[in-house]
Motif scaffolding. Structure first.
Motif, PDB file in Angstrom:
ATOM      1  N   ILE A 179       4.789   0.354  10.978  1.00  0.00           N
ATOM      2  CA  ILE A 179       3.628   1.081  10.481  1.00  0.00           C
ATOM      3  C   ILE A 179       2.985   0.235   9.396  1.00  0.00           C
ATOM      4  CG2 ILE A 179       2.777   3.219   9.462  1.00  0.00           C
ATOM      5  CD1 ILE A 179       5.300   4.602  10.549  1.00  0.00           C
ATOM      6  N   VAL A 180       1.693  -0.032   9.555  1.00  0.00           N
ATOM      7  CA  VAL A 180       0.950  -0.886   8.633  1.00  0.00           C
ATOM      8  C   VAL A 180      -0.125  -0.033   7.971  1.00  0.00           C
ATOM      9  CG1 VAL A 180      -0.427  -2.983   8.376  1.00  0.00           C
ATOM     10  CG2 VAL A 180       1.369  -2.873  10.135  1.00  0.00           C
ATOM     11  N   ALA A 181      -0.102   0.020   6.644  1.00  0.00           N
ATOM     12  CA  ALA A 181      -1.109   0.770   5.883  1.00  0.00           C
ATOM     13  C   ALA A 181      -1.999  -0.225   5.153  1.00  0.00           C
ATOM     14  CB  ALA A 181      -0.440   1.713   4.888  1.00  0.00           C
ATOM     15  N   ASP A 182      -3.293  -0.215   5.488  1.00  0.00           N
ATOM     16  CA  ASP A 182      -4.271  -1.066   4.827  1.00  0.00           C
ATOM     17  C   ASP A 182      -5.098  -0.200   3.889  1.00  0.00           C
ATOM     18  OD1 ASP A 182      -4.069  -3.846   5.948  1.00  0.00           O
ATOM     19  OD2 ASP A 182      -4.288  -2.745   7.827  1.00  0.00           O
ATOM     20  N   ARG A 183      -5.124  -0.573   2.609  1.00  0.00           N
ATOM     21  CA  ARG A 183      -5.899   0.155   1.611  1.00  0.00           C
ATOM     22  C   ARG A 183      -6.987  -0.752   1.047  1.00  0.00           C
ATOM     23  NH1 ARG A 183      -1.184   3.461   0.170  1.00  0.00           N
ATOM     24  NH2 ARG A 183       0.043   1.657  -0.411  1.00  0.00           N
ATOM     25  N   HIS A 228      -7.464 -13.505  12.819  1.00  0.00           N
ATOM     26  CA  HIS A 228      -6.095 -13.317  12.355  1.00  0.00           C
ATOM     27  C   HIS A 228      -5.809 -11.824  12.248  1.00  0.00           C
ATOM     28  CE1 HIS A 228      -6.939 -17.479  11.231  1.00  0.00           C
ATOM     29  NE2 HIS A 228      -5.636 -17.655  11.373  1.00  0.00           N
ATOM     30  N   ASN A 229      -4.537 -11.491  12.214  1.00  0.00           N
ATOM     31  CA  ASN A 229      -4.121 -10.086  12.226  1.00  0.00           C
ATOM     32  C   ASN A 229      -4.188  -9.513  10.811  1.00  0.00           C
ATOM     33  OD1 ASN A 229      -3.480 -10.155  15.042  1.00  0.00           O
ATOM     34  ND2 ASN A 229      -1.614 -11.253  14.517  1.00  0.00           N
ATOM     35  N   THR A 230      -5.435  -9.345  10.350  1.00  0.00           N
ATOM     36  CA  THR A 230      -5.667  -8.824   9.008  1.00  0.00           C
ATOM     37  C   THR A 230      -7.015  -8.111   8.991  1.00  0.00           C
ATOM     38  OG1 THR A 230      -5.656  -9.389   6.647  1.00  0.00           O
ATOM     39  CG2 THR A 230      -6.642 -10.999   8.155  1.00  0.00           C
ATOM     40  N   LEU A 231      -7.534  -7.827   7.800  1.00  0.00           N
ATOM     41  CA  LEU A 231      -8.708  -6.968   7.639  1.00  0.00           C
ATOM     42  C   LEU A 231      -9.897  -7.777   7.126  1.00  0.00           C
ATOM     43  CD1 LEU A 231      -8.847  -3.460   6.021  1.00  0.00           C
ATOM     44  CD2 LEU A 231     -10.152  -5.305   4.950  1.00  0.00           C
ATOM     45  N   THR A 232     -11.075  -7.511   7.704  1.00  0.00           N
ATOM     46  CA  THR A 232     -12.324  -8.022   7.150  1.00  0.00           C
ATOM     47  C   THR A 232     -13.113  -6.863   6.558  1.00  0.00           C
ATOM     48  OG1 THR A 232     -13.626  -7.776   9.181  1.00  0.00           O
ATOM     49  CG2 THR A 232     -12.427  -9.858   8.880  1.00  0.00           C
ATOM     50  N   PRO A 260     -12.431   4.323  -2.497  1.00  0.00           N
ATOM     51  CA  PRO A 260     -11.276   3.756  -1.806  1.00  0.00           C
ATOM     52  C   PRO A 260     -10.953   4.514  -0.520  1.00  0.00           C
ATOM     53  CG  PRO A 260     -10.539   5.134  -3.616  1.00  0.00           C
ATOM     54  CD  PRO A 260     -12.038   5.090  -3.708  1.00  0.00           C
ATOM     55  N   PHE A 261     -10.286   3.818   0.421  1.00  0.00           N
ATOM     56  CA  PHE A 261      -9.856   4.452   1.667  1.00  0.00           C
ATOM     57  C   PHE A 261      -8.634   3.719   2.206  1.00  0.00           C
ATOM     58  CE2 PHE A 261     -13.229   1.418   2.847  1.00  0.00           C
ATOM     59  CZ  PHE A 261     -12.569   0.618   3.767  1.00  0.00           C
ATOM     60  N   ALA A 262      -8.006   4.348   3.189  1.00  0.00           N
ATOM     61  CA  ALA A 262      -6.794   3.794   3.791  1.00  0.00           C
ATOM     62  C   ALA A 262      -6.870   3.952   5.303  1.00  0.00           C
ATOM     63  CB  ALA A 262      -5.544   4.487   3.249  1.00  0.00           C
ATOM     64  N   VAL A 263      -6.364   2.962   6.023  1.00  0.00           N
ATOM     65  CA  VAL A 263      -6.295   2.971   7.482  1.00  0.00           C
ATOM     66  C   VAL A 263      -4.875   2.578   7.865  1.00  0.00           C
ATOM     67  CG1 VAL A 263      -7.226   2.059   9.637  1.00  0.00           C
ATOM     68  CG2 VAL A 263      -8.710   2.276   7.624  1.00  0.00           C
ATOM     69  N   ALA A 264      -4.273   3.311   8.802  1.00  0.00           N
ATOM     70  CA  ALA A 264      -2.909   3.015   9.234  1.00  0.00           C
ATOM     71  C   ALA A 264      -2.893   2.622  10.705  1.00  0.00           C
ATOM     72  CB  ALA A 264      -1.998   4.219   9.011  1.00  0.00           C
ATOM     73  N   THR A 265      -2.058   1.644  11.034  1.00  0.00           N
ATOM     74  CA  THR A 265      -1.799   1.247  12.420  1.00  0.00           C
ATOM     75  C   THR A 265      -0.337   1.496  12.712  1.00  0.00           C
ATOM     76  OG1 THR A 265      -3.496  -0.486  12.304  1.00  0.00           O
ATOM     77  CG2 THR A 265      -1.892  -0.626  14.092  1.00  0.00           C
ATOM     78  N   VAL A 266      -0.061   2.179  13.841  1.00  0.00           N
ATOM     79  CA  VAL A 266       1.303   2.521  14.237  1.00  0.00           C
ATOM     80  C   VAL A 266       1.627   1.790  15.530  1.00  0.00           C
ATOM     81  CG1 VAL A 266       2.906   4.382  14.800  1.00  0.00           C
ATOM     82  CG2 VAL A 266       1.019   4.791  13.189  1.00  0.00           C
ATOM     83  N   ILE A 267       2.763   1.090  15.554  1.00  0.00           N
ATOM     84  CA  ILE A 267       3.202   0.317  16.718  1.00  0.00           C
ATOM     85  C   ILE A 267       4.632   0.731  17.033  1.00  0.00           C
ATOM     86  CG2 ILE A 267       3.580  -2.003  17.648  1.00  0.00           C
ATOM     87  CD1 ILE A 267       1.616  -3.041  15.506  1.00  0.00           C
ATOM     88  N   VAL A 268       4.869   1.190  18.264  1.00  0.00           N
ATOM     89  CA  VAL A 268       6.178   1.702  18.651  1.00  0.00           C
ATOM     90  C   VAL A 268       6.542   1.159  20.024  1.00  0.00           C
ATOM     91  CG1 VAL A 268       7.575   3.755  19.124  1.00  0.00           C
ATOM     92  CG2 VAL A 268       5.805   3.835  17.348  1.00  0.00           C
ATOM     93  N   ARG A 293      -2.049  -4.333   1.605  1.00  0.00           N
ATOM     94  CA  ARG A 293      -1.395  -4.025   2.879  1.00  0.00           C
ATOM     95  C   ARG A 293       0.078  -3.747   2.629  1.00  0.00           C
ATOM     96  NH1 ARG A 293      -2.204  -7.309   8.454  1.00  0.00           N
ATOM     97  NH2 ARG A 293      -3.763  -5.648   8.667  1.00  0.00           N
ATOM     98  N   ALA A 294       0.547  -2.618   3.155  1.00  0.00           N
ATOM     99  CA  ALA A 294       1.960  -2.249   3.088  1.00  0.00           C
ATOM    100  C   ALA A 294       2.500  -2.133   4.505  1.00  0.00           C
ATOM    101  CB  ALA A 294       2.144  -0.928   2.337  1.00  0.00           C
ATOM    102  N   VAL A 295       3.730  -2.611   4.720  1.00  0.00           N
ATOM    103  CA  VAL A 295       4.339  -2.625   6.047  1.00  0.00           C
ATOM    104  C   VAL A 295       5.713  -1.982   5.970  1.00  0.00           C
ATOM    105  CG1 VAL A 295       5.149  -4.055   7.958  1.00  0.00           C
ATOM    106  CG2 VAL A 295       3.099  -4.734   6.673  1.00  0.00           C
TER     107      VAL A 295
END
Length: 456
Positions: free
Chosen positions: A245-249, A182-186, A335-343, A235-237
């Motif tokens: 832009i999706v920010a996963d913390r 699924h389109n989420t984080l493990t 803690p950490f954060a990863v961002a995905t950018v889709i344009v 997750r923030a969108v």
């Protein structure tokens, strides 16, 4: 709808069926895109009650047209009357004046199910799951907390890989319900929820929505779940026309490996491009550009050596076809954060990561970036996910931070500059302050506001 139709023909009490059908139809119209397509979420196995005209099972226009006619509610219909609705209404849907195409519905969030739907007039459509694991024992649920699906200008891009089967192949059943499909984080290779047989679960993640804002220029939603407790995944969108832009913390302690999966519709082909971008094309419309900040991104195609489980989707029960999965990997201390950018754009944009500093320290839970397309530059900041100790449990205060030449205390800052125009378009969510290095206040309020857009 079938029960309601039969009850009317037999003279039975239609009130229970009418109310149930109305609620179901309103939900279906809300979560469908403006072409009538439903995102296949959970155990959507492609089943149809009346497959009489060869329609794709994800296309709900026939059911919505029939509902529109039976319930006398034109807002449910999408486009011309489909053939199935004509047959099932005895021709009434074709000659009646109740079924008409109506204006697209607005972006919204649904409290009970936890789904948030972000949409634009050009046909963009995003569905994010911030709700509970499932109904009762979650028999038809998947381990998909904070997963999302995305349609770009009417073209399905990010999809739920589907169901594949139920009891005939237990390993495949568990695989298609797993978090990594699924389109989420493990986190550290763990699923959010652990299955116990084909229709039960040993553990189930509880999701919740933290923030929701919709405005003329953008939508913003943030959620969290407890599937990796004591760590938390948030997750923030940020959703804008043609840009997401999706920010996963990940909040907590210790060294961890996070993997974020993006499963694409089989019609898309993905190739590497310049400066860390990937180019996705389906042969129609502009390409879609995808990149990650603070994570290594790779392309996996169905059957790739070493990853036999990834790169497949099941558009219907018993049918599994190869596709493309993108995997973003980050290793490091929480803690950490990863961002995905889709344009979506004709040409590749440029993106630069911006450190977000609070005082002298970089805030590892915040995300800052600068996105440039032609003469437009967007500065986006997802603010700190660690509330200031000066706040209270009910009203936490977020510490302000600097990203580039902007300071803000907002959960989200989006600042747009265009060419030589002196004014900036500024939007904030849950914030009270935006100012520049030279002390100019773009936003200055006495208390945080839920959502505000302004020109400064």
């Amino acid at each position: 709808l079938l029960a309601l139709s039969v009850a009317r023909l037999t003279g039975d009490d239609t009130r229970p069926f009418t109310e149930a059908a109305r609620r179901l139809a309103r939900f279906a119209r809300t979560v469908a895109d403006d072409r009538g397509r439903l995102a296949r979420i959970g155990d959507d196995d492609g089943g149809q009650l009346f497959p009489i005209a060869g329609r794709d099972s994800a296309d709900a226009r026939d059911s919505l047209a029939l509902a529109s006619w039976l319930l006398a509610d034109p807002s449910l219909a999408i486009g011309p009357v489909p053939e199935e609705a004509i047959w099932l209404s005895g021709g009434g849907a074709a000659v009646g004046d109740r079924v008409r195409a109506t204006a697209p519905v607005a972006s919204t969030t649904l409290g009970d199910s936890g789904y948030t739907i972000c949409r634009t007039a050009r046909g963009d459509h995003l569905v994010l799951d911030t709700g509970p694991h499932g109904y009762l024992n979650g028999g038809h649920a998947h381990a998909d907390a904070l997963s999302l699906t995305l349609t770009v200008a009417g073209r399905p891009l990010l999809v739920d890989p589907g169901t594949a089967c139920y009891t005939i192949d237990p390993a495949r059943r568990d695989r298609f319900r797993s978090t990594r499909l699924h389109n989420t984080l493990t986190l550290d290779g763990r699923p959010q929820s652990e299955p116990a047989g084909p229709f039960h679960w040993t553990t189930a993640a509880a999701g919740s929505r933290l923030t929701w804002c919709t405005s003329p220029g953008f939508d913003y939603v943030e959620g969290t779940h407890d599937g990796y407790a004591p760590l938390a995944h948030r997750r923030a969108v940020l959703a804008r026309p043609g840009c997401w832009i999706v920010a996963d913390r990940v909040l907590g302690d210790g060294e961890h490996r996070a993997e974020i999966f993006w499963h694409l519709d089989p019609r898309w082909t993905v190739t590497p491009a310049a400066d860390g971008w990937l180019r996705a094309s389906d042969g129609s419309g502009d390409p879609v550009w995808i990149t990650s900040l603070n994570g290594a991104i790779e392309i996996l195609r169905g059957g790739d050596a070493g990853e036999p489980d990834l790169g497949f989707v099941a558009p219907a029960y018993g049918l599994v076809v190869p596709s493309t999965t993108l995997r973003v990997t980050h290793r490091g201390p929480a803690p950490f954060a990863v961002a995905t950018v889709i344009v979506e754009a004709a040409t590749c944009p440029a993106v630069d990561a911006l450190s977000v500093r609070s005082g002298d320290a970089v805030d590892p839970t915040a995300v800052g970036l600068r996105l440039t397309q032609a003469d437009v530059t967007d500065t986006v900041v997802f603010g700190s996910a660690t509330p200031d100790v000066a706040g209270t449990a009910s009203t936490p205060l977020r510490p302000s931070g600097w990203a580039g030449d902007l300071e803000t205390d907002a959960a989200l800052l989006w600042c747009r500059e265009r060419g030589s125009e002196p004014a900036r378009h500024v939007a904030v969510v849950d914030g009270s302050l935006v100012r520049t290095r030279d002390g100019r206040a773009l936003v200055s309020l006495s208390a945080p506001v839920a959502c505000r857009e302004t020109v400064a």
